[in-house]
Design an enzyme around this catalytic site. Structure first.
Site, PDB file in Angstrom:
ATOM      1  N   ARG A 164       1.543  -1.015   0.113  1.00  0.00           N
ATOM      2  CA  ARG A 164      -0.039   0.207   0.227  1.00  0.00           C
ATOM      3  C   ARG A 164       1.418   1.455  -0.345  1.00  0.00           C
ATOM      4  O   ARG A 164       0.678   2.305   0.838  1.00  0.00           O
ATOM      5  CB  ARG A 164      -0.733  -0.086   1.967  1.00  0.00           C
ATOM      6  CG  ARG A 164      -2.091  -0.957   0.946  1.00  0.00           C
ATOM      7  CD  ARG A 164      -2.278  -1.375   0.389  1.00  0.00           C
ATOM      8  NE  ARG A 164      -3.825  -2.414   0.474  1.00  0.00           N
ATOM      9  CZ  ARG A 164      -3.343  -3.604  -0.239  1.00  0.00           C
ATOM     10  NH1 ARG A 164      -2.767  -3.718  -0.439  1.00  0.00           N
ATOM     11  NH2 ARG A 164      -4.795  -4.863   0.063  1.00  0.00           N
ATOM     12  N   SER A 281     -10.737  -0.661   3.959  1.00  0.00           N
ATOM     13  CA  SER A 281      -9.308  -0.918   5.164  1.00  0.00           C
ATOM     14  C   SER A 281      -9.106   0.434   5.507  1.00  0.00           C
ATOM     15  O   SER A 281      -8.505   1.265   4.473  1.00  0.00           O
ATOM     16  CB  SER A 281      -8.519  -1.368   4.813  1.00  0.00           C
ATOM     17  OG  SER A 281      -8.811  -2.836   4.043  1.00  0.00           O
ATOM     18  N   GLU A 381      -4.061   3.587   6.416  1.00  0.00           N
ATOM     19  CA  GLU A 381      -4.431   3.730   4.381  1.00  0.00           C
ATOM     20  C   GLU A 381      -4.518   5.101   3.963  1.00  0.00           C
ATOM     21  O   GLU A 381      -4.017   5.204   2.554  1.00  0.00           O
ATOM     22  CB  GLU A 381      -4.489   2.811   4.249  1.00  0.00           C
ATOM     23  CG  GLU A 381      -4.882   1.992   3.156  1.00  0.00           C
ATOM     24  CD  GLU A 381      -5.742   0.267   2.273  1.00  0.00           C
ATOM     25  OE1 GLU A 381      -5.204  -0.751   3.239  1.00  0.00           O
ATOM     26  OE2 GLU A 381      -5.965   0.613   1.568  1.00  0.00           O
TER      27      GLU A 381
HETATM   28  C1  LIG Z   1     -15.093   0.091  -0.316  1.00  0.00           C
HETATM   29  C2  LIG Z   1     -14.119   0.402  -0.883  1.00  0.00           C
HETATM   30  C3  LIG Z   1     -12.922  -1.003  -0.939  1.00  0.00           C
HETATM   31  C4  LIG Z   1     -11.596  -0.832  -1.164  1.00  0.00           C
HETATM   32  N1  LIG Z   1     -10.646  -1.845  -1.385  1.00  0.00           N
HETATM   33  C5  LIG Z   1      -9.815  -1.461  -1.238  1.00  0.00           C
HETATM   34  C6  LIG Z   1      -8.909  -2.775  -1.289  1.00  0.00           C
HETATM   35  O1  LIG Z   1      -9.368  -4.127  -1.845  1.00  0.00           O
HETATM   36  N2  LIG Z   1      -7.039  -2.728  -1.532  1.00  0.00           N
HETATM   37  C7  LIG Z   1      -6.812  -1.236  -2.117  1.00  0.00           C
HETATM   38  O2  LIG Z   1      -5.789  -1.163  -2.286  1.00  0.00           O
HETATM   39  N3  LIG Z   1      -7.531   0.171  -1.926  1.00  0.00           N
HETATM   40  C8  LIG Z   1      -8.901  -0.063  -1.739  1.00  0.00           C
HETATM   41  N4  LIG Z   1      -9.833   0.610  -0.823  1.00  0.00           N
HETATM   42  C9  LIG Z   1      -8.410   2.164  -0.653  1.00  0.00           C
HETATM   43  C10 LIG Z   1      -9.078   2.861  -2.801  1.00  0.00           C
HETATM   44  O3  LIG Z   1     -10.032   2.365  -3.881  1.00  0.00           O
HETATM   45  C11 LIG Z   1      -7.494   2.716  -3.653  1.00  0.00           C
HETATM   46  O4  LIG Z   1      -7.430   3.263  -2.733  1.00  0.00           O
HETATM   47  C12 LIG Z   1      -8.489   3.807  -5.094  1.00  0.00           C
HETATM   48  O5  LIG Z   1      -6.825   3.373  -5.167  1.00  0.00           O
HETATM   49  C13 LIG Z   1      -8.201   5.195  -4.595  1.00  0.00           C
HETATM   50  O6  LIG Z   1      -8.875   5.484  -5.658  1.00  0.00           O
HETATM   51  P1  LIG Z   1      -9.220   7.175  -5.761  1.00  0.00           P
HETATM   52  O7  LIG Z   1      -9.300   7.372  -7.399  1.00  0.00           O
HETATM   53  O8  LIG Z   1     -10.551   7.222  -5.387  1.00  0.00           O
HETATM   54  O9  LIG Z   1      -8.071   7.943  -5.165  1.00  0.00           O
HETATM   55  P2  LIG Z   1      -8.175   9.339  -3.884  1.00  0.00           P
HETATM   56  O10 LIG Z   1      -9.075   8.875  -2.380  1.00  0.00           O
HETATM   57  O11 LIG Z   1      -8.804  10.530  -4.777  1.00  0.00           O
HETATM   58  O12 LIG Z   1      -6.869   9.506  -4.090  1.00  0.00           O
HETATM   59  C14 LIG Z   1      -6.135   8.908  -3.363  1.00  0.00           C
HETATM   60  C15 LIG Z   1      -4.912   9.298  -2.974  1.00  0.00           C
HETATM   61  O13 LIG Z   1      -3.584   9.094  -4.370  1.00  0.00           O
HETATM   62  C16 LIG Z   1      -3.495  10.533  -5.210  1.00  0.00           C
HETATM   63  N5  LIG Z   1      -4.411  10.969  -6.210  1.00  0.00           N
HETATM   64  C17 LIG Z   1      -5.520  10.505  -6.905  1.00  0.00           C
HETATM   65  N6  LIG Z   1      -5.263   9.948  -8.680  1.00  0.00           N
HETATM   66  C18 LIG Z   1      -4.164  10.373  -8.666  1.00  0.00           C
HETATM   67  C19 LIG Z   1      -3.498  10.796 -10.043  1.00  0.00           C
HETATM   68  N7  LIG Z   1      -3.591  10.857 -11.171  1.00  0.00           N
HETATM   69  N8  LIG Z   1      -2.020  11.222  -9.765  1.00  0.00           N
HETATM   70  C20 LIG Z   1      -1.325  11.150  -8.656  1.00  0.00           C
HETATM   71  N9  LIG Z   1      -1.804  11.297  -7.386  1.00  0.00           N
HETATM   72  C21 LIG Z   1      -3.510  10.869  -7.727  1.00  0.00           C
HETATM   73  C22 LIG Z   1      -4.508  11.250  -4.217  1.00  0.00           C
HETATM   74  O14 LIG Z   1      -3.872  12.742  -3.951  1.00  0.00           O
HETATM   75  C23 LIG Z   1      -5.018  10.581  -2.945  1.00  0.00           C
HETATM   76  O15 LIG Z   1      -3.333  10.880  -2.689  1.00  0.00           O
HETATM   77  C24 LIG Z   1     -11.312   0.469  -0.835  1.00  0.00           C
HETATM   78  C25 LIG Z   1     -11.496   1.745  -1.062  1.00  0.00           C
HETATM   79  C26 LIG Z   1     -13.465   1.572  -0.399  1.00  0.00           C
HETATM   80  C27 LIG Z   1     -13.995   2.960  -0.234  1.00  0.00           C
END
Ligand SMILES: Cc1cc2nc3c(=O)[nH]c(=O)nc-3n(C[C@H](O)[C@H](O)[C@H](O)COP(=O)(O)OP(=O)(O)OC[C@H]3O[C@@H](n4cnc5c(N)ncnc54)[C@H](O)[C@@H]3O)c2cc1C
Length: 385
Positions: A164, A281, A381
């Site tokens: 992660r 998580s 996380e």
């Molecule tokens: C129900 C649920 C289940 C989940 N299960 C998992 C799982 O099984 N495994 C797992 O690893 N994660 C899981 N997650 C966490 C999440 O889905 C991941 O971390 C996902 O990759 C976040 O994507 P996002 O576009 O929503 O990022 P955001 O929440 O918008 O951003 C997260 C971080 O990434 C940065 N960021 C976003 N986009 C970019 C970009 N294009 N360039 C540079 N930085 C960027 C942001 O600045 C921030 O720091 C889960 C979340 C939920 C709600």
């Protein structure tokens, strides 16, 4: 690119927390972003890159300029006898991208189905689930340096993936200079090159980009490429998937079957953020030495622990939280999900949502009790703002 002022972020974060962005910009074209970055108005301004908001805890209004990534597009870059090189732009929805690759007949991402969020955020925390991590299928990525507007390409080693974790989550690291890419190099189709040569296709255009400062908040990922080998192998190490194999009397499931199982398991275990706000998580699973693990087992014989290749052990953070009696407890409108103690939820829905302060107070209370009982400091996380 029009700036939106005082924009509500409630529907842009999966907790559904009420917060506003003083200024928000939707990034739909890379060239426009580069122009903006190079303009005096943008210089030295703090900014926040926002994908789907599914790994964020907003503890107040966002003063930094929010760059909402909406870059769309996906394609097969090339196919050879070994596999498929597939590319998606950062604003694509991750799960839709996984589904699309399987529909095209390119297996490999099925264990990562139904993870919320965007493709662009997937390398940031090296998303992982059911025995597969992004880094297992990752080829390389392109990004824009938010201080200069220069585009650059990173391979897996340069992304410094960990559990992660990646260079995009860190500030200062050891100095490592990489050349930026000329825009023309990015557009050139790599069809004549062997796959491995792709990462070397960087051309110097301006001063090199210094990875030594880390890339947290310094780069916006624009494209991510994955290599999906034709010699596909099912990854079924996880207990839940093994159970499915037994239930369905199917020891050799197809990628599509694994995808369906993963979706079903996740729907059963995790709250749907559209219904109950959450970020998945909330804490990372901690790693301990074998001595520390033995010591805890002597006191807590039912401790859930998994051996790692380096002799250490990974512990289930959810089990530790559960053992401290947190399941179903809450502070204000922030609660611990009754079905899975590792997930913190918004109990007030969209109408009466929890605040980021409540989430973090609950998270700190959990950290303290787990630390006092087990001597382990749980690490959150999500990104906390
Ligand atoms: C129900 C649920 C289940 C989940 N299960 C998992 C799982 O099984 N495994 C797992 O690893 N994660 C899981 N997650 C966490 C999440 O889905 C991941 O971390 C996902 O990759 C976040 O994507 P996002 O576009 O929503 O990022 P955001 O929440 O918008 O951003 C997260 C971080 O990434 C940065 N960021 C976003 N986009 C970019 C970009 N294009 N360039 C540079 N930085 C960027 C942001 O600045 C921030 O720091 C889960 C979340 C939920 C709600």
């Amino acid at each position: 690119m029009a700036i939106e002022f005082n924009q509500s972020l409630q529907s842009y974060n999966s907790f559904g927390i009420l917060a506003r962005a003083q200024e928000m910009l939707r990034v739909t074209h890379i060239e426009e972003l580069q122009t903006l970055i190079r303009s005096p108005a943008f210089k030295d301004r703090p900014r926040l890159v926002l994908g789907g908001g599914s790994n964020l805890v907003l503890t107040g209004d966002v003063k930094a300029m929010v760059l909402k990534v909406e870059l769309k597009g996906k394609r097969l870059v090339r196919e050879d006898e070994k596999g498929y090189l597939v590319e998606a732009m950062a604003g694509e929805n991750w799960h839709d991208f996984v589904t699309w690759t399987l529909d095209q007949g390119w297996p490999g991402l099925e264990n990562l189905a139904l993870i919320p969020g965007s493709v662009g955020a997937s390398p940031v925390q090296n998303i992982g689930a059911y025995g597969v991590e992004l880094q297992d299928r990752f080829f390389d990525l392109d990004a824009v340096d938010l201080s200069t507007g220069q585009r650059f390409r990173l391979n897996a080693a340069q992304c410094a993936f960990g559990y992660r974790d990646s260079i995009f989550k860190h500030g200062a690291l050891q100095q490592q200079l990489i050349p930026p890419l000329r825009d023309s190099a990015l557009e050139r189709p790599p069809a004549q090159k062997p796959l491995q040569a792709l990462t070397l296709e960087t051309q110097v255009d301006g001063p090199p980009i210094d990875l030594g400062l880390g890339l947290a908040n310094r780069a916006l990922i624009t494209h991510v490429r994955f290599f999906l080998p034709k010699k596909w192998q099912a990854v079924l190490d996880y207990q839940d998937l093994q159970k499915k194999c037994l239930e369905h009397a199917n020891p050799s499931p197809s990628a599509k079957q694994i995808y369906d199982w993963v979706c079903a398991i996740r729907r059963e275990k995790l709250p749907d953020p559209k219904v109950i706000g959450n970020v998945g998580s909330f804490f990372k699973n901690p790693t301990v030495s074998s001595e520390q693990c033995k010591d805890i087992i002597a006191r807590e014989p039912s401790l859930v622990h998994y051996p790692l290749l380096d002799g250490r052990f990974k512990l289930a953070a959810g089990w530790l939280i559960d053992a401290c009696g947190w399941r179903g407890k809450s502070i204000g409108m922030a609660g611990v999900y009754p079905k899975q103690a590792l997930v913190l939820i918004n109990k007030g829905g969209f109408e009466n949502p929890c605040t980021g302060g409540e989430v973090m107070t609950l998270a700190r209370a959990i950290q303290t009790s787990v630390y006092e009982r087990f001597g382990i400091l749980l690490e959150p996380e999500p990104t906390v703002l």
